[in-house]
Each structure stands twice: as structure tokens, then as C-alpha cells.
Write a protein that holds these residues in place. Structure first.
Motif, PDB file in Angstrom:
ATOM      1  N   SER A  26       0.855  -1.187   0.000  1.00 46.40           N
ATOM      2  CA  SER A  26       0.000   0.000   0.000  1.00 46.40           C
ATOM      3  C   SER A  26       0.887   1.231   0.000  1.00 46.40           C
ATOM      4  CB  SER A  26      -0.926   0.008   1.220  1.00 46.40           C
ATOM      5  OG  SER A  26      -0.175   0.042   2.409  1.00 46.40           O
ATOM      6  N   GLY A  27       0.288   2.379  -0.305  1.00 48.41           N
ATOM      7  CA  GLY A  27       1.020   3.631  -0.220  1.00 48.41           C
ATOM      8  C   GLY A  27       1.426   4.243  -1.536  1.00 48.41           C
ATOM      9  N   GLY A  28       1.164   3.553  -2.633  1.00 50.98           N
ATOM     10  CA  GLY A  28       1.497   4.135  -3.928  1.00 50.98           C
ATOM     11  C   GLY A  28       0.589   5.300  -4.265  1.00 50.98           C
ATOM     12  N   GLN A  88       1.168  -7.947  -4.781  1.00 48.70           N
ATOM     13  CA  GLN A  88       0.429  -7.706  -6.017  1.00 48.70           C
ATOM     14  C   GLN A  88       0.899  -6.447  -6.737  1.00 48.70           C
ATOM     15  OE1 GLN A  88      -0.588  -6.705  -3.109  1.00 48.70           O
ATOM     16  NE2 GLN A  88      -1.422  -4.642  -3.419  1.00 48.70           N
ATOM     17  N   GLY A  89       1.679  -5.620  -6.059  1.00 51.50           N
ATOM     18  CA  GLY A  89       2.221  -4.415  -6.667  1.00 51.50           C
ATOM     19  C   GLY A  89       1.395  -3.180  -6.361  1.00 51.50           C
ATOM     20  N   THR A  90       2.064  -2.038  -6.307  1.00 51.76           N
ATOM     21  CA  THR A  90       1.395  -0.757  -6.111  1.00 51.76           C
ATOM     22  C   THR A  90       2.020   0.257  -7.062  1.00 51.76           C
ATOM     23  OG1 THR A  90       0.722   0.893  -4.459  1.00 51.76           O
ATOM     24  CG2 THR A  90       2.926  -0.035  -4.203  1.00 51.76           C
ATOM     25  N   GLN A  91       1.171   1.040  -7.714  1.00 53.64           N
ATOM     26  CA  GLN A  91       1.648   1.972  -8.736  1.00 53.64           C
ATOM     27  C   GLN A  91       2.182   3.242  -8.106  1.00 53.64           C
ATOM     28  OE1 GLN A  91       1.627   1.710 -12.314  1.00 53.64           O
ATOM     29  NE2 GLN A  91       2.855   3.595 -12.114  1.00 53.64           N
ATOM     30  N   VAL A  92       3.353   3.646  -8.551  1.00 54.59           N
ATOM     31  CA  VAL A  92       3.942   4.937  -8.179  1.00 54.59           C
ATOM     32  C   VAL A  92       4.147   5.728  -9.469  1.00 54.59           C
ATOM     33  CG1 VAL A  92       5.973   6.108  -7.263  1.00 54.59           C
ATOM     34  CG2 VAL A  92       5.065   4.087  -6.102  1.00 54.59           C
ATOM     35  N   THR A  93       3.564   6.912  -9.522  1.00 53.44           N
ATOM     36  CA  THR A  93       3.699   7.766 -10.696  1.00 53.44           C
ATOM     37  C   THR A  93       4.246   9.115 -10.260  1.00 53.44           C
ATOM     38  OG1 THR A  93       1.816   6.687 -11.772  1.00 53.44           O
ATOM     39  CG2 THR A  93       2.520   8.809 -12.661  1.00 53.44           C
ATOM     40  N   VAL A  94       5.355   9.511 -10.875  1.00 50.45           N
ATOM     41  CA  VAL A  94       5.992  10.786 -10.537  1.00 50.45           C
ATOM     42  C   VAL A  94       5.886  11.694 -11.752  1.00 50.45           C
ATOM     43  CG1 VAL A  94       8.070  11.907  -9.696  1.00 50.45           C
ATOM     44  CG2 VAL A  94       7.581   9.538  -9.041  1.00 50.45           C
ATOM     45  N   SER A  95       5.209  12.815 -11.578  1.00 51.53           N
ATOM     46  CA  SER A  95       5.035  13.758 -12.685  1.00 51.53           C
ATOM     47  C   SER A  95       6.143  14.807 -12.656  1.00 51.53           C
ATOM     48  CB  SER A  95       3.677  14.428 -12.585  1.00 51.53           C
ATOM     49  OG  SER A  95       3.584  15.186 -11.398  1.00 51.53           O
TER      50      SER A  95
END
Length: 122
Positions: free
Chosen positions: A7-9, A114-121
Motif C-alpha cells: 500500500s502507499g502508492g 500484487q504491486g502498487t503503482q507509483v507515478t511521478v510527474s
């Protein structure tokens, strides 16, 4: 084996911070080497960081050294990844991993989250 839930993405601007958590089930959590891997679109899964079962040894990929910090709380069966000064190239799905060996690489991992998405703009 342990079951892992990350969690936390989320979405963050460049220079920002996120803290990922990975909760493990099972009474043997403290006997596992724990790690974080990531996979960006069109790329293979790569090592990010690892921590020994006691928490007395940590390892980082060169690309995140000095910006990311891994830690674990064996009483809470949880491992964390504090990510600071995030860059657009950190964008990926982040996976928590557990291994019974002292070395954690993709071929020694016995359990994946299961993976968590991290997106950096930018």
C-alpha cells in the motif's frame, strides 16, 4: 510462505515523497529477507532495495541510493520503503518480495505482493 500486500502508492510531483508499506501474513515473517522491486512499462523487473531479517543490513540500487530508505518492523510484520526526492524515472509498479535466502534477487523470491503503482510527474 508469507502473503504480501503493498500500500502507499500514488501520484506525486517530482521532488516529492511517498512511503510504501508491505504487510505480511504468517508467523515466520522475521525469518525472511525482504525487498522491493519495481517494473516500469516495457521494462523488466529490477531490484530497488533489500533488508536482512534482523534489519541490520540494507542494500540499495545505485539509482535510489541516498533517496530511498528501507526499514522493517518485525512485531508488525511490515516492511517499509520511504522514497524521497522522487524523479519521473522512478515511475513504476513497486513490488514487495520475500526470500528465505540472504540474497534476494528475482530468482530467489518465494513470495511477491500484487504491486502498487507509483507515478511521478515532472
Amino acid at each position: 510462505q508469507v502473503q504480501l500486500v503493498e500500500s502507499g502508492g500514488g501520484l506525486v510531483q517530482a521532488g516529492g515523497s511517498l512511503r510504501l508499506s508491505c504487510a505480511a501474513s504468517g508467523r515466520t515473517f522475521r525469518s525472511y529477507t525482504m525487498g522491493w522491486f519495481r517494473q516500469a512499462p516495457g521494462k523488466g523487473r529490477e531490484f530497488v532495495s533489500a533488508i536482512s531479517w534482523l534489519g541490520d543490513a540494507t542494500y540499495y540500487a545505485d539509482s535510489v541510493k541516498g533517496r530511498f530508505t528501507i526499514s522493517r518492523d518485525n512485531d508488525k510484520n511490515t516492511v517499509y520503503l520511504q522514497m524521497n526526492n522522487l524523479k519521473p524515472e522512478d515511475t513504476a509498479v513497486y513490488y514487495c518480495a520475500a526470500a528465505t535466502s540472504t540474497v534476494i534477487i528475482t530468482t530467489t523470491v518465494s513470495s511477491w505482493g500484487q504491486g502498487t503503482q507509483v507515478t511521478v510527474s515532472s
